[in-house]
Write a protein that holds these residues in place. Sequence first.
Motif, mmCIF file in Angstrom:
data_model
loop_
_atom_site.group_PDB
_atom_site.id
_atom_site.type_symbol
_atom_site.label_atom_id
_atom_site.label_comp_id
_atom_site.label_asym_id
_atom_site.label_seq_id
_atom_site.Cartn_x
_atom_site.Cartn_y
_atom_site.Cartn_z
ATOM 1 N N ARG A 283 -3.092 8.101 -1.216
ATOM 2 C CA ARG A 283 -1.779 7.460 -1.148
ATOM 3 C C ARG A 283 -0.660 8.461 -1.459
ATOM 4 N NH1 ARG A 283 -0.741 4.128 2.050
ATOM 5 N NH2 ARG A 283 1.006 3.252 0.856
ATOM 6 N N CYS B 39 -4.606 2.569 10.127
ATOM 7 C CA CYS B 39 -3.524 3.507 9.831
ATOM 8 C C CYS B 39 -3.890 4.952 10.178
ATOM 9 C CB CYS B 39 -3.140 3.409 8.360
ATOM 10 S SG CYS B 39 -2.377 1.830 7.915
ATOM 11 N N ASP C 59 5.001 4.885 10.428
ATOM 12 C CA ASP C 59 5.416 5.198 9.062
ATOM 13 C C ASP C 59 5.493 3.919 8.235
ATOM 14 O OD1 ASP C 59 7.521 5.514 6.879
ATOM 15 O OD2 ASP C 59 7.396 7.588 7.540
ATOM 16 N N SER D 124 -4.632 8.317 5.144
ATOM 17 C CA SER D 124 -5.126 6.939 5.206
ATOM 18 C C SER D 124 -6.632 6.920 5.415
ATOM 19 C CB SER D 124 -4.423 6.173 6.328
ATOM 20 O OG SER D 124 -3.080 5.929 5.997
ATOM 21 N N ASP E 269 1.984 2.357 7.582
ATOM 22 C CA ASP E 269 1.243 3.052 6.536
ATOM 23 C C ASP E 269 1.853 2.818 5.165
ATOM 24 O OD1 ASP E 269 -0.077 5.149 4.957
ATOM 25 O OD2 ASP E 269 -0.747 5.894 6.903
ATOM 26 N N SER F 121 1.879 -4.517 9.229
ATOM 27 C CA SER F 121 0.869 -4.297 8.190
ATOM 28 C C SER F 121 0.326 -5.615 7.650
ATOM 29 C CB SER F 121 1.450 -3.462 7.049
ATOM 30 O OG SER F 121 2.370 -4.216 6.271
ATOM 31 N N LEU G 281 4.992 10.378 4.839
ATOM 32 C CA LEU G 281 5.924 9.284 5.115
ATOM 33 C C LEU G 281 7.349 9.665 4.741
ATOM 34 C CD1 LEU G 281 3.743 6.364 3.674
ATOM 35 C CD2 LEU G 281 4.110 6.891 6.086
ATOM 36 N N PHE H 240 -7.041 0.390 6.528
ATOM 37 C CA PHE H 240 -6.645 1.795 6.422
ATOM 38 C C PHE H 240 -7.142 2.613 7.613
ATOM 39 C CE2 PHE H 240 -5.898 0.465 2.079
ATOM 40 C CZ PHE H 240 -4.737 1.157 1.773
ATOM 41 N N PHE I 178 -0.042 11.721 7.162
ATOM 42 C CA PHE I 178 -0.236 10.376 6.623
ATOM 43 C C PHE I 178 -1.366 9.631 7.313
ATOM 44 C CE2 PHE I 178 3.612 9.178 9.327
ATOM 45 C CZ PHE I 178 2.975 8.290 10.193
ATOM 46 N N SER I 179 -1.707 10.013 8.539
ATOM 47 C CA SER I 179 -2.858 9.399 9.207
ATOM 48 C C SER I 179 -4.166 9.847 8.555
ATOM 49 C CB SER I 179 -2.863 9.767 10.689
ATOM 50 O OG SER I 179 -1.706 9.307 11.346
ATOM 51 N N ALA J 191 -0.289 10.596 1.654
ATOM 52 C CA ALA J 191 0.356 9.785 2.686
ATOM 53 C C ALA J 191 1.851 9.681 2.426
ATOM 54 C CB ALA J 191 -0.278 8.389 2.730
#
Length: 213
Positions: free
Chosen positions: A114, A179, A29, A98, A32, A159, A121, A176, A94-95, A117
């Motif tokens: 985004r 991610c 989380d 990405s 990302d 990150s 998240l 990305f 969220f995967s 995602a």
Amino acid sequence: MSSSPSPAVRGSRLALLVVGLCWLAVLFDGLDMFIYGSVLPHLLETRTFGLTPDQAGDLGSYATFGMLVGALVAGTIADRVGRKKLMVACVTLFSLASGLCAISESVAVFGLGRTLAGVGLGGLLPTAISMVSDYAPRGRGAIVIGLLMTAHHAGGILSAYVAKWLIDPVGWRAAFWVCVLPLLFAPVLAKFLPESLSFLVAKGRTEEARALA
């Protein structure tokens, strides 16, 4: 003759399993969440998508808005489907989002990725906190939640290293794609993460809750 572990030992092992799996989920989380900030200097420098500083600020807010939506609806959805299923769904969302960012060719598509995602998240973190609270040893809830939150910051640190290692040799899209890898973790959660005790009790599945407790 070997004896089976005592209930206290089995309970401790289960608590460690829940906290460990939730910690990894929150790590992803954080990764990302912060990856955009890590690649942003490169996006501005190369004028990717013709990106301007104002547009960059707007893109950063899309994930935050998505997190607000995810956090607001997480409780209602978790009460209907269970916290375990919601965590799996959030990691998956969220995967995949990405991945959408990684293949985007415009600001609009990138912004959509985004935003989606952010929904995942925002839904994951409060759900993970609820899960570890259910399984934390008595009197250790605050410590366990504090430990869980370190995962989010660790994801932010990770990150920065992902961007540092990949942007120059491969390009920003590779960051990305990294991610997207938590998508492989979703089946692990589905298989090994037990359901929330409070959800089981609320649904009348008291025998199952008693066995886990």
